[in-house]
Design an enzyme around this catalytic site. Structure first.
Site, PDB file in Angstrom:
ATOM      1  N   LEU A 105      -7.782 110.018  56.819  1.00  0.00           N
ATOM      2  CA  LEU A 105      -6.616 109.486  57.721  1.00  0.00           C
ATOM      3  C   LEU A 105      -6.779 110.235  59.039  1.00  0.00           C
ATOM      4  CD1 LEU A 105      -3.829 108.613  55.178  1.00  0.00           C
ATOM      5  CD2 LEU A 105      -5.716 107.555  55.682  1.00  0.00           C
TER       6      LEU A 105
ATOM      7  N   TYR B 161     -35.835 129.279  94.011  1.00  0.00           N
ATOM      8  CA  TYR B 161     -35.193 128.079  94.555  1.00  0.00           C
ATOM      9  C   TYR B 161     -35.348 128.043  95.995  1.00  0.00           C
ATOM     10  CZ  TYR B 161     -31.548 124.678  95.203  1.00  0.00           C
ATOM     11  OH  TYR B 161     -30.790 123.663  95.257  1.00  0.00           O
TER      12      TYR B 161
ATOM     13  N   ARG C 115       2.807 116.719  68.807  1.00  0.00           N
ATOM     14  CA  ARG C 115       3.147 117.951  69.071  1.00  0.00           C
ATOM     15  C   ARG C 115       2.236 118.995  69.603  1.00  0.00           C
ATOM     16  NH1 ARG C 115       5.791 119.103  63.091  1.00  0.00           N
ATOM     17  NH2 ARG C 115       4.535 117.202  62.850  1.00  0.00           N
TER      18      ARG C 115
ATOM     19  N   TYR D 181     -32.785 139.661  88.564  1.00  0.00           N
ATOM     20  CA  TYR D 181     -32.868 138.138  88.411  1.00  0.00           C
ATOM     21  C   TYR D 181     -34.234 137.620  88.068  1.00  0.00           C
ATOM     22  CZ  TYR D 181     -32.510 133.219  88.383  1.00  0.00           C
ATOM     23  OH  TYR D 181     -32.634 131.766  87.982  1.00  0.00           O
TER      24      TYR D 181
ATOM     25  N   LYS E  85      -5.518 115.224  69.000  1.00  0.00           N
ATOM     26  CA  LYS E  85      -5.353 116.452  68.245  1.00  0.00           C
ATOM     27  C   LYS E  85      -6.580 116.773  67.286  1.00  0.00           C
ATOM     28  CE  LYS E  85      -2.765 116.471  64.206  1.00  0.00           C
ATOM     29  NZ  LYS E  85      -1.567 116.183  63.399  1.00  0.00           N
TER      30      LYS E  85
ATOM     31  N   ALA F 285      -5.309 108.461  62.129  1.00  0.00           N
ATOM     32  CA  ALA F 285      -4.638 107.409  63.136  1.00  0.00           C
ATOM     33  C   ALA F 285      -3.490 107.974  63.896  1.00  0.00           C
ATOM     34  CB  ALA F 285      -4.496 106.231  62.253  1.00  0.00           C
TER      35      ALA F 285
ATOM     36  N   GLY G 251       2.546 104.410  58.816  1.00  0.00           N
ATOM     37  CA  GLY G 251       2.524 104.882  57.649  1.00  0.00           C
ATOM     38  C   GLY G 251       0.999 105.048  57.020  1.00  0.00           C
TER      39      GLY G 251
HETATM   40  C1  UD1 Z   1       2.449 113.012  54.298  1.00  0.00           C
HETATM   41  C2  UD1 Z   1       2.910 112.460  53.260  1.00  0.00           C
HETATM   42  C3  UD1 Z   1       3.836 113.735  52.468  1.00  0.00           C
HETATM   43  C4  UD1 Z   1       2.962 114.923  52.416  1.00  0.00           C
HETATM   44  C5  UD1 Z   1       2.550 115.277  53.842  1.00  0.00           C
HETATM   45  C6  UD1 Z   1       1.438 116.351  53.820  1.00  0.00           C
HETATM   46  C7  UD1 Z   1       3.323 110.183  53.099  1.00  0.00           C
HETATM   47  C8  UD1 Z   1       4.119 109.164  53.157  1.00  0.00           C
HETATM   48  N1  UD1 Z   1       3.919 111.318  53.157  1.00  0.00           N
HETATM   49  O1  UD1 Z   1       3.663 113.246  55.139  1.00  0.00           O
HETATM   50  O2  UD1 Z   1       4.477 113.142  51.130  1.00  0.00           O
HETATM   51  O3  UD1 Z   1       3.827 116.088  51.944  1.00  0.00           O
HETATM   52  O4  UD1 Z   1       1.813 114.126  54.423  1.00  0.00           O
HETATM   53  O5  UD1 Z   1       0.993 116.673  55.143  1.00  0.00           O
HETATM   54  O6  UD1 Z   1       2.279 109.812  52.776  1.00  0.00           O
HETATM   55  N2  UD1 Z   1      -1.574 108.816  59.448  1.00  0.00           N
HETATM   56  C9  UD1 Z   1      -2.256 107.676  59.558  1.00  0.00           C
HETATM   57  N3  UD1 Z   1      -1.708 106.692  59.811  1.00  0.00           N
HETATM   58  C10 UD1 Z   1      -0.205 106.597  59.904  1.00  0.00           C
HETATM   59  C11 UD1 Z   1       0.584 107.874  59.665  1.00  0.00           C
HETATM   60  C12 UD1 Z   1      -0.260 108.968  59.428  1.00  0.00           C
HETATM   61  O7  UD1 Z   1      -3.382 107.669  59.764  1.00  0.00           O
HETATM   62  O8  UD1 Z   1       0.503 105.505  60.239  1.00  0.00           O
HETATM   63  C13 UD1 Z   1      -2.261 110.199  59.321  1.00  0.00           C
HETATM   64  C14 UD1 Z   1      -2.113 111.137  60.241  1.00  0.00           C
HETATM   65  O9  UD1 Z   1      -2.967 111.284  61.274  1.00  0.00           O
HETATM   66  C15 UD1 Z   1      -2.111 112.456  59.417  1.00  0.00           C
HETATM   67  C16 UD1 Z   1      -1.820 112.071  57.918  1.00  0.00           C
HETATM   68  O10 UD1 Z   1      -1.890 110.686  58.055  1.00  0.00           O
HETATM   69  O11 UD1 Z   1      -3.590 112.894  59.512  1.00  0.00           O
HETATM   70  C17 UD1 Z   1      -0.453 112.462  57.484  1.00  0.00           C
HETATM   71  O12 UD1 Z   1       0.470 111.979  58.390  1.00  0.00           O
HETATM   72  P1  UD1 Z   1       1.978 112.727  58.899  1.00  0.00           P
HETATM   73  O13 UD1 Z   1       2.738 111.845  59.641  1.00  0.00           O
HETATM   74  O14 UD1 Z   1       1.457 114.148  59.401  1.00  0.00           O
HETATM   75  O15 UD1 Z   1       2.348 112.913  57.453  1.00  0.00           O
HETATM   76  P2  UD1 Z   1       3.651 112.621  56.613  1.00  0.00           P
HETATM   77  O16 UD1 Z   1       3.779 110.922  56.373  1.00  0.00           O
HETATM   78  O17 UD1 Z   1       4.899 113.100  57.448  1.00  0.00           O
HETATM   79 CA    CA Z   2       1.549 116.407  59.064  1.00  0.00          CA
END
Ligand code: UD1
Ligand code: CA
Length: 486
Positions: A14, A403, A21, A382, A28, A16, A86
């Site tokens: 994942l 040069y 931050r 050099y 990132k 996306a 999500g």
């Molecule tokens: C998620 C988990 C949480 C876990 C935590 C660990 C879910 C709903 N929750 O939290 O239980 O403890 O990770 O770090 O899964 N990402 C996407 N697309 C999205 C959202 C996120 O690709 O729409 C990717 C982000 O780039 C990242 C990862 O998923 O690499 C986690 O996303 P982040 O928002 O940090 O995690 P949470 O959803 O807060």
């Molecule tokens: Ca995270």
């Protein structure tokens, strides 16, 4: 009994997320750590499982991220996430990109750089051996803020995951903080049965505090349809730690470096001060290498046995031979021969090749130069676009003037040549084997083997110049006293 696992059908990384931050124009997951991007570490861990499909889900700064990802692995499948937010949606679209899968699907994050192939492999083995529907990599943490909580039933089996914000809402509404107080957290890394994953994801809604499609909802749904949901617990919290801001980038970077240094020390490398020694993941060190403080070894640097590197040296993709010494040096894409000596205060640029037992001494800059065995460039100079023969002795302050303002030209210096201090080689020019140059020589024409080249004017000495022009100076006083003595 350790059963070995079979390769997963897919690993979905994942990537996306927006990474807000970090406050960075660079995405990132492209930030570097230990000589690789964050997502590069994630892809390498994923690739170690040898999956049938490797998928990355992207959205934020798509073009730049995709270019980087395909540069790392051209066989990667890119899946685009749409407007539905999500982790659940991300995985759903990752699956859509590869079609129906049979077997294990692993999900990891692009911003979790310290996860090792060993842990990932153990997760998959556990998942397959126990024939689970879902196996989640979990950890017990002192502060579960921000993490999904692992909720277990009376038998201790996992019944689901409740996200941090939802756990707080439950506590607020019911006055019962049991779930919010759980310290076993979801790392976000899982092994799924691919079929169950696809089926249950279709049922996941965005009906929660954050309005997101939670991947974590799959666990409850899989359990409800009779699947076994379990955890694989890791005690190594750093392995599942993600990078959200630059403080974490630095903390995890230090930890990665500490682990790399530990590994090399256990392999027989002396690292005098690991805290000020930075070693990229791809660097290779032989037994009995010594690394002194404030040294950075980057890229594809390779150091052979007995070599001593540092203090205060930065080597980028440099190959160092056995028993060589490199002190206070900045070097990039150079080769340093066996028993050779470099430094202090030396700058080796790309294409520098120093032969065995050769020397490049203090305040030297070199570039694109092949230096023969035993040749010495001891101080101040050099050498660029040149070839220097075996055992040549290049005097202090020599310059290859390569040069002409338009083009670069080569200087070729033969074996056993001796050059006087402050010789300038106006390239293109060739010096034959065993030739000499005089101090201050400006070499514009080729010098045949065995010749002496000089072009200095006769010295002109004006007697008593100081006594007449600077009669009251300390120099005149000293001269008068000296003349009186003789
Ligand atoms: C998620 C988990 C949480 C876990 C935590 C660990 C879910 C709903 N929750 O939290 O239980 O403890 O990770 O770090 O899964 N990402 C996407 N697309 C999205 C959202 C996120 O690709 O729409 C990717 C982000 O780039 C990242 C990862 O998923 O690499 C986690 O996303 P982040 O928002 O940090 O995690 P949470 O959803 O807060
Ligand atoms: Ca995270």
């Amino acid at each position: 009994m350790v059963l070995s696992s079979s390769s997963p059908a897919a690993v979905i990384v994942l990537a996306a997320g927006a990474g807000t931050r970090m406050k960075s124009s660079l995405p990132k997951i492209l930030h570097p750590m230990g000589g690789r991007s964050l997502v590069g570490h994630a892809l390498d861990a994923a690739m170690s499982l040898n999956p049938e499909h490797l998928v990355a889900v992207v959205r934020h700064q798509r073009e730049r991220v995709v270019e980087h990802l395909l540069g790392h692995n051209p066989n990667l499948v890119i899946a685009d996430q749409d407007d539905v937010p999500g982790t659940g949606r991300a995985v759903e679209q990752g699956l859509e990109a590869i079609g129906a899968v049979n077997g294990t699907v692993v999900v990891t994050y692009g911003d979790v750089p310290l996860l090792t192939p060993e842990t990932l492999n153990a997760l998959v083995s556990e998942h397959q051996n126990a024939q689970n529907a879902v196996t989640v990599l979990s950890a017990n943490v002192p502060d579960a803020t921000g993490y999904g909580r692992i909720v277990r039933d009376e038998q201790g089996l996992v019944s689901g995951i409740v996200e941090h914000k939802d756990a707080l809402k439950i506590a607020e509404e019911t006055g019962d903080s049991t779930i919010a107080d759980i310290t076993e957290i979801n790392s976000g890394i899982y092994a799924f049965d691919g079929e169950i994953l696809a089926r249950t994801l279709a049922e996941v809604t965005t009906n929660n505090v954050q309005g997101e499609k939670y991947l974590t909802d799959v666990l409850g749904l899989a359990r409800a349809e009779g699947g076994r949901v379990a955890t694989y617990v890791t005690n190594d919290l750093m392995e599942v730690e993600g990078v959200n801001d630059r403080t974490q980038l630095s903390a995890l970077g230090s930890e990665l470096n500490r682990r790399i240094a530990d590994r090399w020390m256990r392999a027989g490398v002396t690292i005098v001060d690991p805290a000020t020694t930075w070693i990229d993941v791809d660097v290779e060190l032989a037994q009995d290498v010594t690394i002194k403080p404030n040294t950075q070894l980057h890229g594809a640097t390779q150091i052979a046995s007995g070599a001593v590197i540092g203090p205060d040296s930065t080597l980028q993709s440099v190959v160092v031979g056995e028993d060589a010494t490199v002190r206070r040096t900045e070097a990039t894409e150079a080769v340093i021969g066996i028993g050779a000596n470099v430094g202090p205060f030396t700058y080796l640029r790309p294409g520098t090749v120093l032969g065995d037992t050769g020397k490049i001494g203090a305040f030297y800059e070199t570039k694109n130069v092949q230096i023969g065995r035993g040749a010495k460039l001891s101080h101040l100079g050099y050498a660029g676009d040149a070839e220097i023969g075996e055992n040549a002795n290049i005097g202090c302050g020599n310059i290859t003037a390569n040069y002409d303002g338009v083009n670069k030209h080569r200087t070729v210096i033969g074996a056993e040549v001796r050059t006087g201090s402050n010789t300038v080689f106006t390239a293109p020019v060739e010096i034959g084997d065993g030739a000499y140059t005089a101090a201050g020589a400006v070499i514009r024409k080729d010098v045949p083997a065995g010749a002496l080249a000089m072009n200095a004017m006769e010295q002109r000495t004006i007697e008593d110049w100081v006594l007449q022009r600077r009669p009251d100076s300390a120099a005149a006083k000293a001269a008068r006293a000296s003349n009186g003595k003789s």
